[in-house]
Motif scaffolding. Structure first.
Motif, PDB file in Angstrom:
ATOM      1  N   ALA A 122       0.837  -1.209   0.000  1.00 20.82           N
ATOM      2  CA  ALA A 122       0.000   0.000   0.000  1.00 20.82           C
ATOM      3  C   ALA A 122       0.863   1.247   0.000  1.00 20.82           C
ATOM      4  O   ALA A 122       0.567   2.226  -0.693  1.00 20.82           O
ATOM      5  N   SER A 123       1.965   1.238   0.779  1.00 19.80           N
ATOM      6  CA  SER A 123       2.850   2.404   0.835  1.00 19.80           C
ATOM      7  C   SER A 123       4.185   1.989   1.451  1.00 19.80           C
ATOM      8  O   SER A 123       4.291   0.942   2.095  1.00 19.80           O
ATOM      9  N   THR A 124       5.189   2.815   1.229  1.00 20.87           N
ATOM     10  CA  THR A 124       6.503   2.613   1.843  1.00 20.87           C
ATOM     11  C   THR A 124       6.980   3.926   2.441  1.00 20.87           C
ATOM     12  O   THR A 124       6.636   5.008   1.949  1.00 20.87           O
ATOM     13  N   SER A 125       7.765   3.819   3.488  1.00 23.70           N
ATOM     14  CA  SER A 125       8.397   5.002   4.067  1.00 23.70           C
ATOM     15  C   SER A 125       9.842   4.664   4.404  1.00 23.70           C
ATOM     16  O   SER A 125      10.151   3.545   4.833  1.00 23.70           O
ATOM     17  N   VAL A 126      10.710   5.624   4.190  1.00 20.23           N
ATOM     18  CA  VAL A 126      12.150   5.412   4.364  1.00 20.23           C
ATOM     19  C   VAL A 126      12.616   6.136   5.620  1.00 20.23           C
ATOM     20  O   VAL A 126      12.242   7.289   5.863  1.00 20.23           O
ATOM     21  N   THR A 127      13.430   5.477   6.419  1.00 22.37           N
ATOM     22  CA  THR A 127      14.019   6.102   7.603  1.00 22.37           C
ATOM     23  C   THR A 127      15.242   6.924   7.191  1.00 22.37           C
ATOM     24  O   THR A 127      15.582   7.017   6.005  1.00 22.37           O
ATOM     25  N   GLY A 128      15.928   7.472   8.151  1.00 16.15           N
ATOM     26  CA  GLY A 128      17.116   8.276   7.850  1.00 16.15           C
ATOM     27  C   GLY A 128      18.382   7.474   7.648  1.00 16.15           C
ATOM     28  O   GLY A 128      19.417   8.034   7.238  1.00 16.15           O
ATOM     29  N   TRP A 129      18.329   6.155   7.872  1.00 14.92           N
ATOM     30  CA  TRP A 129      19.559   5.363   7.799  1.00 14.92           C
ATOM     31  C   TRP A 129      20.156   5.235   6.401  1.00 14.92           C
ATOM     32  O   TRP A 129      21.394   5.238   6.260  1.00 14.92           O
ATOM     33  N   PRO A 130      19.350   5.125   5.344  1.00 10.81           N
ATOM     34  CA  PRO A 130      19.976   5.125   4.011  1.00 10.81           C
ATOM     35  C   PRO A 130      20.727   6.427   3.726  1.00 10.81           C
ATOM     36  O   PRO A 130      21.796   6.403   3.095  1.00 10.81           O
ATOM     37  N   VAL A 131      20.195   7.535   4.207  1.00 10.44           N
ATOM     38  CA  VAL A 131      20.892   8.819   4.023  1.00 10.44           C
ATOM     39  C   VAL A 131      22.189   8.823   4.819  1.00 10.44           C
ATOM     40  O   VAL A 131      23.216   9.335   4.356  1.00 10.44           O
ATOM     41  N   ALA A 132      22.152   8.243   6.035  1.00 13.01           N
ATOM     42  CA  ALA A 132      23.381   8.159   6.838  1.00 13.01           C
ATOM     43  C   ALA A 132      24.442   7.345   6.107  1.00 13.01           C
ATOM     44  O   ALA A 132      25.633   7.709   6.104  1.00 13.01           O
ATOM     45  N   ALA A 133      24.046   6.236   5.491  1.00  9.95           N
ATOM     46  CA  ALA A 133      24.995   5.429   4.724  1.00  9.95           C
ATOM     47  C   ALA A 133      25.514   6.196   3.516  1.00  9.95           C
ATOM     48  O   ALA A 133      26.703   6.093   3.154  1.00  9.95           O
ATOM     49  N   LEU A 134      24.650   7.009   2.911  1.00 11.20           N
ATOM     50  CA  LEU A 134      25.068   7.806   1.758  1.00 11.20           C
ATOM     51  C   LEU A 134      26.061   8.886   2.186  1.00 11.20           C
ATOM     52  O   LEU A 134      27.058   9.146   1.490  1.00 11.20           O
ATOM     53  N   VAL A 135      25.818   9.503   3.338  1.00 11.36           N
ATOM     54  CA  VAL A 135      26.765  10.492   3.870  1.00 11.36           C
ATOM     55  C   VAL A 135      28.107   9.827   4.174  1.00 11.36           C
ATOM     56  O   VAL A 135      29.182  10.390   3.905  1.00 11.36           O
ATOM     57  N   ALA A 136      28.059   8.620   4.728  1.00 15.47           N
ATOM     58  CA  ALA A 136      29.295   7.876   4.994  1.00 15.47           C
ATOM     59  C   ALA A 136      30.053   7.617   3.700  1.00 15.47           C
ATOM     60  O   ALA A 136      31.293   7.701   3.661  1.00 15.47           O
ATOM     61  N   ALA A 137      29.321   7.316   2.623  1.00 14.62           N
ATOM     62  CA  ALA A 137      29.977   7.086   1.330  1.00 14.62           C
ATOM     63  C   ALA A 137      30.652   8.347   0.815  1.00 14.62           C
ATOM     64  O   ALA A 137      31.754   8.286   0.256  1.00 14.62           O
ATOM     65  N   VAL A 138      30.003   9.497   1.015  1.00 14.08           N
ATOM     66  CA  VAL A 138      30.604  10.764   0.583  1.00 14.08           C
ATOM     67  C   VAL A 138      31.873  11.048   1.390  1.00 14.08           C
ATOM     68  O   VAL A 138      32.911  11.455   0.833  1.00 14.08           O
ATOM     69  N   LEU A 139      31.814  10.838   2.710  1.00 12.65           N
ATOM     70  CA  LEU A 139      33.000  11.012   3.549  1.00 12.65           C
ATOM     71  C   LEU A 139      34.106  10.062   3.106  1.00 12.65           C
ATOM     72  O   LEU A 139      35.285  10.439   3.029  1.00 12.65           O
ATOM     73  N   LEU A 140      33.733   8.834   2.810  1.00 11.82           N
ATOM     74  CA  LEU A 140      34.705   7.834   2.376  1.00 11.82           C
ATOM     75  C   LEU A 140      35.341   8.223   1.047  1.00 11.82           C
ATOM     76  O   LEU A 140      36.551   8.046   0.849  1.00 11.82           O
ATOM     77  N   LEU A 141      34.546   8.758   0.144  1.00 10.76           N
ATOM     78  CA  LEU A 141      35.075   9.200  -1.148  1.00 10.76           C
ATOM     79  C   LEU A 141      36.095  10.315  -0.952  1.00 10.76           C
ATOM     80  O   LEU A 141      37.166  10.321  -1.573  1.00 10.76           O
ATOM     81  N   GLY A 142      35.773  11.262  -0.063  1.00 12.40           N
ATOM     82  CA  GLY A 142      36.717  12.340   0.215  1.00 12.40           C
ATOM     83  C   GLY A 142      38.000  11.822   0.848  1.00 12.40           C
ATOM     84  O   GLY A 142      39.104  12.252   0.481  1.00 12.40           O
ATOM     85  N   ALA A 143      37.861  10.887   1.799  1.00 13.74           N
ATOM     86  CA  ALA A 143      39.046  10.342   2.463  1.00 13.74           C
ATOM     87  C   ALA A 143      39.913   9.557   1.494  1.00 13.74           C
ATOM     88  O   ALA A 143      41.147   9.677   1.500  1.00 13.74           O
ATOM     89  N   GLY A 144      39.279   8.739   0.654  1.00 12.52           N
ATOM     90  CA  GLY A 144      40.053   7.973  -0.326  1.00 12.52           C
ATOM     91  C   GLY A 144      40.767   8.864  -1.315  1.00 12.52           C
ATOM     92  O   GLY A 144      41.926   8.611  -1.680  1.00 12.52           O
ATOM     93  N   SER A 145      40.094   9.920  -1.756  1.00 14.46           N
ATOM     94  CA  SER A 145      40.734  10.874  -2.672  1.00 14.46           C
ATOM     95  C   SER A 145      41.903  11.581  -1.994  1.00 14.46           C
ATOM     96  O   SER A 145      42.947  11.815  -2.618  1.00 14.46           O
ATOM     97  N   PHE A 146      41.728  11.899  -0.715  1.00 20.58           N
ATOM     98  CA  PHE A 146      42.797  12.544   0.045  1.00 20.58           C
ATOM     99  C   PHE A 146      44.019  11.634   0.141  1.00 20.58           C
ATOM    100  O   PHE A 146      45.163  12.087   0.029  1.00 20.58           O
ATOM    101  N   VAL A 147      43.764  10.328   0.342  1.00 21.10           N
ATOM    102  CA  VAL A 147      44.873   9.359   0.377  1.00 21.10           C
ATOM    103  C   VAL A 147      45.590   9.316  -0.966  1.00 21.10           C
ATOM    104  O   VAL A 147      46.829   9.301  -1.027  1.00 21.10           O
ATOM    105  N   LEU A 148      44.834   9.314  -2.047  1.00 22.85           N
ATOM    106  CA  LEU A 148      45.451   9.270  -3.375  1.00 22.85           C
ATOM    107  C   LEU A 148      46.328  10.485  -3.630  1.00 22.85           C
ATOM    108  O   LEU A 148      47.381  10.390  -4.265  1.00 22.85           O
TER     109      LEU A 148
END
Length: 201
Positions: A125-151
């Motif tokens: 009938a319907s779906t609702s999303v919590t904030g945890w997928p966004v938290a994982a997405l923010v973690a991915a952005v932080l990880l991308l920045g950290a990995g680029s910094f290492v490179l």
């Protein structure tokens, strides 16, 4: 800045990996089913994105290893970190913003016994999303920045701590040279107190 780059990178990668691992264990989607189908279904991050937990644990391992590896492997691990960040982002973003059927279909099937994406979609009938997928997405952005910094900076980092240096190299390091967090941790691991100068010889 370069002397602290290793500590900053390791801490950022570990923080991103820990956040992503935690997010994977939480509820991402609440699925409300049509009347009489069954109770509503809570879908965890692991159920919505099965590879998220292995990827997150791999990120934690990369961050831990990054504190001691040599120059060439730093670049390799930096590239792997960037690849992991892109993978987490690509897998997480659809759940955070669109909620595809295949993200919750296995959980609905487990609850109702109904299989097939079209059949499952007909029950919802319907779906609702919590904030945890966004938290994982923010973690991915932080990880991308950290990995680029290492490179960018990894090839200029100091060695893997004084624990791995030869006595000759230790002798040429200035007595007042600042230690980063990993150097201090190495001292503590050997039973030395890095806050006190070495005793006279």
């Amino acid at each position: 800045m370069i002397r602290r780059a290793r500590s900053i990178s390791v801490l950022a990668i570990l923080a991103a990996g820990a956040t992503s691992t935690l997010a994977a264990t939480q509820t991402w989607i609440h699925v409300s089913l049509t009347d009489g189908a069954a109770a509503d279904v809570a879908v965890s991050g692991t159920a919505a994105v099965p590879v998220l937990t292995p990827l997150s644990l791999a990120v934690l391992a990369l961050g831990a290893a990054l504190s001691i590896i040599g120059r060439v492997l730093r670049i390799v691990f930096g590239a792997l970190t960037v690849a992991a960040a892109i993978g987490i982002a690509v897998l997480t973003a659809p759940v955070a913003f669109d909620v595809p059927v295949d993200a919750y279909a296995p959980s609905v099937t487990e609850t109702t016994g109904i299989t097939g994406d079209s059949s499952v979609a007909a029950l919802v009938a319907s779906t609702s999303v919590t904030g945890w997928p966004v938290a994982a997405l923010v973690a991915a952005v932080l990880l991308l920045g950290a990995g680029s910094f290492v490179l960018v900076t990894g090839w200029r980092w100091p060695g893997g701590g004084r624990k791995y240096d030869s006595p000759r190299r230790r002798a040429v390091v200035a007595d007042d040279a600042p230690l980063d967090a990993i150097d201090s941790w190495d001292d503590l691991s050997r039973g030395d107190d890095p806050t006190f100068p070495d005793p006279p010889r």
